[in-house]
Design a protein around this motif. Sequence first.
Motif, PDB file in Angstrom:
ATOM      1  N   ASP A 120      -6.372 -11.660   1.851  1.00 17.63           N
ATOM      2  CA  ASP A 120      -7.746 -11.799   1.376  1.00 17.63           C
ATOM      3  C   ASP A 120      -8.689 -10.753   1.978  1.00 17.63           C
ATOM      4  O   ASP A 120      -9.899 -10.964   2.041  1.00 17.63           O
ATOM      5  CB  ASP A 120      -8.275 -13.204   1.713  1.00 17.63           C
ATOM      6  N   LEU A 121      -8.126  -9.623   2.404  1.00 18.54           N
ATOM      7  CA  LEU A 121      -8.931  -8.629   3.119  1.00 18.54           C
ATOM      8  C   LEU A 121      -9.294  -7.413   2.271  1.00 18.54           C
ATOM      9  O   LEU A 121      -9.746  -6.404   2.811  1.00 18.54           O
ATOM     10  CB  LEU A 121      -8.185  -8.155   4.377  1.00 18.54           C
ATOM     11  N   LYS A 122      -9.116  -7.505   0.968  1.00 22.14           N
ATOM     12  CA  LYS A 122      -9.310  -6.336   0.113  1.00 22.14           C
ATOM     13  C   LYS A 122     -10.655  -5.666   0.328  1.00 22.14           C
ATOM     14  O   LYS A 122     -10.742  -4.431   0.449  1.00 22.14           O
ATOM     15  CB  LYS A 122      -9.164  -6.743  -1.353  1.00 22.14           C
ATOM     16  N   ASP A 123     -11.719  -6.420   0.407  1.00 24.96           N
ATOM     17  CA  ASP A 123     -13.061  -5.854   0.548  1.00 24.96           C
ATOM     18  C   ASP A 123     -13.370  -5.424   1.974  1.00 24.96           C
ATOM     19  O   ASP A 123     -14.377  -4.756   2.215  1.00 24.96           O
ATOM     20  CB  ASP A 123     -14.116  -6.864   0.083  1.00 24.96           C
ATOM     21  N   LYS A 124     -12.529  -5.819   2.921  1.00 26.13           N
ATOM     22  CA  LYS A 124     -12.781  -5.502   4.323  1.00 26.13           C
ATOM     23  C   LYS A 124     -11.959  -4.322   4.832  1.00 26.13           C
ATOM     24  O   LYS A 124     -12.204  -3.829   5.931  1.00 26.13           O
ATOM     25  CB  LYS A 124     -12.492  -6.732   5.200  1.00 26.13           C
ATOM     26  N   ILE A 125     -10.984  -3.881   4.055  1.00 25.63           N
ATOM     27  CA  ILE A 125     -10.117  -2.791   4.495  1.00 25.63           C
ATOM     28  C   ILE A 125     -10.796  -1.443   4.237  1.00 25.63           C
ATOM     29  O   ILE A 125     -11.106  -1.097   3.095  1.00 25.63           O
ATOM     30  CB  ILE A 125      -8.753  -2.848   3.785  1.00 25.63           C
ATOM     31  N   ILE A 126     -11.047  -0.704   5.316  1.00 28.16           N
ATOM     32  CA  ILE A 126     -11.636   0.639   5.220  1.00 28.16           C
ATOM     33  C   ILE A 126     -10.574   1.641   4.797  1.00 28.16           C
ATOM     34  O   ILE A 126     -10.783   2.455   3.894  1.00 28.16           O
ATOM     35  CB  ILE A 126     -12.243   1.064   6.571  1.00 28.16           C
ATOM     36  N   LEU A 127      -9.424   1.574   5.447  1.00 29.17           N
ATOM     37  CA  LEU A 127      -8.331   2.489   5.153  1.00 29.17           C
ATOM     38  C   LEU A 127      -7.024   1.814   5.534  1.00 29.17           C
ATOM     39  O   LEU A 127      -6.946   1.114   6.545  1.00 29.17           O
ATOM     40  CB  LEU A 127      -8.482   3.796   5.939  1.00 29.17           C
ATOM     41  N   SER A 128      -6.003   2.039   4.716  1.00 28.18           N
ATOM     42  CA  SER A 128      -4.687   1.492   5.017  1.00 28.18           C
ATOM     43  C   SER A 128      -3.630   2.350   4.337  1.00 28.18           C
ATOM     44  O   SER A 128      -3.842   2.842   3.226  1.00 28.18           O
ATOM     45  CB  SER A 128      -4.578   0.044   4.533  1.00 28.18           C
ATOM     46  N   PHE A 129      -2.509   2.546   5.032  1.00 27.72           N
ATOM     47  CA  PHE A 129      -1.352   3.158   4.385  1.00 27.72           C
ATOM     48  C   PHE A 129      -0.074   2.732   5.089  1.00 27.72           C
ATOM     49  O   PHE A 129      -0.087   2.238   6.224  1.00 27.72           O
ATOM     50  CB  PHE A 129      -1.438   4.693   4.281  1.00 27.72           C
ATOM     51  N   GLU A 130       1.028   2.932   4.389  1.00 27.80           N
ATOM     52  CA  GLU A 130       2.327   2.453   4.854  1.00 27.80           C
ATOM     53  C   GLU A 130       3.184   3.605   5.337  1.00 27.80           C
ATOM     54  O   GLU A 130       3.131   4.719   4.796  1.00 27.80           O
ATOM     55  CB  GLU A 130       3.038   1.712   3.708  1.00 27.80           C
ATOM     56  N   PHE A 131       4.031   3.315   6.366  1.00 25.21           N
ATOM     57  CA  PHE A 131       4.956   4.294   6.913  1.00 25.21           C
ATOM     58  C   PHE A 131       6.394   3.875   6.606  1.00 25.21           C
ATOM     59  O   PHE A 131       6.636   2.880   5.921  1.00 25.21           O
ATOM     60  CB  PHE A 131       4.745   4.438   8.418  1.00 25.21           C
ATOM     61  N   GLU A 132       7.355   4.616   7.128  1.00 23.16           N
ATOM     62  CA  GLU A 132       8.756   4.258   6.961  1.00 23.16           C
ATOM     63  C   GLU A 132       9.033   2.900   7.593  1.00 23.16           C
ATOM     64  O   GLU A 132       8.332   2.466   8.509  1.00 23.16           O
ATOM     65  CB  GLU A 132       9.664   5.331   7.600  1.00 23.16           C
ATOM     66  N   LYS A 133      10.069   2.245   7.095  1.00 18.23           N
ATOM     67  CA  LYS A 133      10.485   0.914   7.559  1.00 18.23           C
ATOM     68  C   LYS A 133       9.404  -0.138   7.350  1.00 18.23           C
ATOM     69  O   LYS A 133       9.334  -1.127   8.077  1.00 18.23           O
ATOM     70  CB  LYS A 133      10.897   0.956   9.036  1.00 18.23           C
ATOM     71  N   LYS A 134       8.533   0.100   6.339  1.00 17.06           N
ATOM     72  CA  LYS A 134       7.511  -0.862   5.923  1.00 17.06           C
ATOM     73  C   LYS A 134       6.449  -1.145   6.991  1.00 17.06           C
ATOM     74  O   LYS A 134       5.727  -2.134   6.910  1.00 17.06           O
ATOM     75  CB  LYS A 134       8.164  -2.190   5.515  1.00 17.06           C
ATOM     76  N   THR A 140       1.199  -2.934  11.940  1.00 16.23           N
ATOM     77  CA  THR A 140       2.150  -4.028  11.776  1.00 16.23           C
ATOM     78  C   THR A 140       3.535  -3.525  11.412  1.00 16.23           C
ATOM     79  O   THR A 140       3.700  -2.410  10.904  1.00 16.23           O
ATOM     80  CB  THR A 140       1.685  -4.995  10.671  1.00 16.23           C
ATOM     81  N   ASP A 141       4.536  -4.383  11.638  1.00 17.10           N
ATOM     82  CA  ASP A 141       5.890  -4.062  11.211  1.00 17.10           C
ATOM     83  C   ASP A 141       6.134  -4.643   9.814  1.00 17.10           C
ATOM     84  O   ASP A 141       5.208  -5.165   9.173  1.00 17.10           O
ATOM     85  CB  ASP A 141       6.933  -4.560  12.225  1.00 17.10           C
ATOM     86  N   LYS A 142       7.361  -4.586   9.332  1.00 15.56           N
ATOM     87  CA  LYS A 142       7.670  -5.011   7.967  1.00 15.56           C
ATOM     88  C   LYS A 142       7.464  -6.508   7.756  1.00 15.56           C
ATOM     89  O   LYS A 142       7.341  -6.965   6.619  1.00 15.56           O
ATOM     90  CB  LYS A 142       9.104  -4.635   7.612  1.00 15.56           C
ATOM     91  N   ASN A 143       7.440  -7.275   8.842  1.00 12.68           N
ATOM     92  CA  ASN A 143       7.235  -8.719   8.745  1.00 12.68           C
ATOM     93  C   ASN A 143       5.791  -9.121   9.053  1.00 12.68           C
ATOM     94  O   ASN A 143       5.522 -10.299   9.294  1.00 12.68           O
ATOM     95  CB  ASN A 143       8.189  -9.442   9.696  1.00 12.68           C
ATOM     96  N   ASP A 144       4.883  -8.154   9.077  1.00 10.81           N
ATOM     97  CA  ASP A 144       3.462  -8.362   9.362  1.00 10.81           C
ATOM     98  C   ASP A 144       3.188  -8.721  10.813  1.00 10.81           C
ATOM     99  O   ASP A 144       2.069  -9.125  11.149  1.00 10.81           O
ATOM    100  CB  ASP A 144       2.858  -9.446   8.446  1.00 10.81           C
ATOM    101  N   LYS A 145       4.199  -8.585  11.674  1.00 14.68           N
ATOM    102  CA  LYS A 145       3.947  -8.774  13.100  1.00 14.68           C
ATOM    103  C   LYS A 145       3.127  -7.600  13.627  1.00 14.68           C
ATOM    104  O   LYS A 145       3.375  -6.443  13.261  1.00 14.68           O
ATOM    105  CB  LYS A 145       5.258  -8.874  13.881  1.00 14.68           C
ATOM    106  N   VAL A 198       3.941   7.019   3.717  1.00 13.43           N
ATOM    107  CA  VAL A 198       4.702   7.087   2.479  1.00 13.43           C
ATOM    108  C   VAL A 198       3.734   7.376   1.337  1.00 13.43           C
ATOM    109  O   VAL A 198       2.609   6.847   1.303  1.00 13.43           O
ATOM    110  CB  VAL A 198       5.448   5.757   2.227  1.00 13.43           C
ATOM    111  N   SER A 199       4.144   8.223   0.409  1.00 10.56           N
ATOM    112  CA  SER A 199       3.249   8.619  -0.679  1.00 10.56           C
ATOM    113  C   SER A 199       2.856   7.418  -1.545  1.00 10.56           C
ATOM    114  O   SER A 199       3.624   6.473  -1.723  1.00 10.56           O
ATOM    115  CB  SER A 199       3.915   9.681  -1.558  1.00 10.56           C
TER     116      SER A 199
END
Length: 325
Positions: free
Chosen positions: A220-234, A251-256, A304-305
């Motif tokens: 539920d953070l769509k409006d609060k996220i300034i910037l986000s991107f994903e790396f290898e291994k999720k 975070t890691d692939k399990n959102d930890k 990741v692109s």
Amino acid sequence: MKQIIFAIFILLSKSLFAQKTFRVDNFSDKYYGKVFIADTKEVFSKGWVAVYEKGTNKELIKVSSDEITYELHNGKVLANIKELPYGEQSQILYQDFNFDGVKDFAIMDGQNSCYHGPSFKVYLATGTKFKFSPDFTSLAQDYCGMFNIDYKSKIISTMTKSGCCWHQFSEFKVKNNSPYPIKVVAEEMNLWGFIYDYDEDNLVNGKMVSSKYQKLDAGDLKDKIILSFEFEKKKRMYLINSDSTLLYVFTDKNDKIELLYPEDFKYSKTENTLSFKKYNTQFIIFDDKIVAKTPTKSMEMKPVSKTKTGTLTRLDKLSLQNILY
């Protein structure tokens, strides 16, 4: 005198009309049940639940209660309805609880589980009889309603809660007709509102081993996220505007959460970069990468692109209390 007798007759008639005994006959070829409700007009009523042997009509189990509740299905009370955790739960549950291949009984004894939810007494099959089990009964009393059973993994699971923001999920195996915990996870929402603190215990070599961690719920953070991107291994990086405070979350692939930083940042409008220092490492965040610098080396992390959300330029239009502009 006639008026008094008539009034007493009316009162008795109303009382008798409110009482009802339902026969429950949809769960076994060997057994049937009865559910007595003292006052059908009430949501919770005094009453009892009993199980009988077909043919002989011998009473095998009877449990009385000050608070029995029931639902009708085409005018009948049915057994074996178990909509966990908060849905309908029958007064009689007939299934194998201890994984020995023989069905047992759980009989509703009131509303003694969490938040005034239904609770049960459990009776395990022993030959032609059923023996009360304190250990299984505690699983049906001390949590939120009846426990759940996974026959494939032979695991029993329970849930309990306190308020909106603390939950505990437990898993049990069975040995010698007694359940024992193999995993207990407690989760609690912390002050940020979208980060959860976890205390987890797992049975390892006969001992419970504890661990603590945090997870991010970004749903539920769509409006609060300034910037986000994903790396290898999720793995993923988030910059989150939380009530005028900027948070860096990795975070890691399990959102930890591997790194949470809520302290001081520096934003350069000319370079469109955000930086902060944690221990001996300086992190410089760009719109398309992160650079981590230590006294001896520098590492560049490319996402990741097509996983980017947002942009650092949004910071120029905000006034966040922990950013030096």
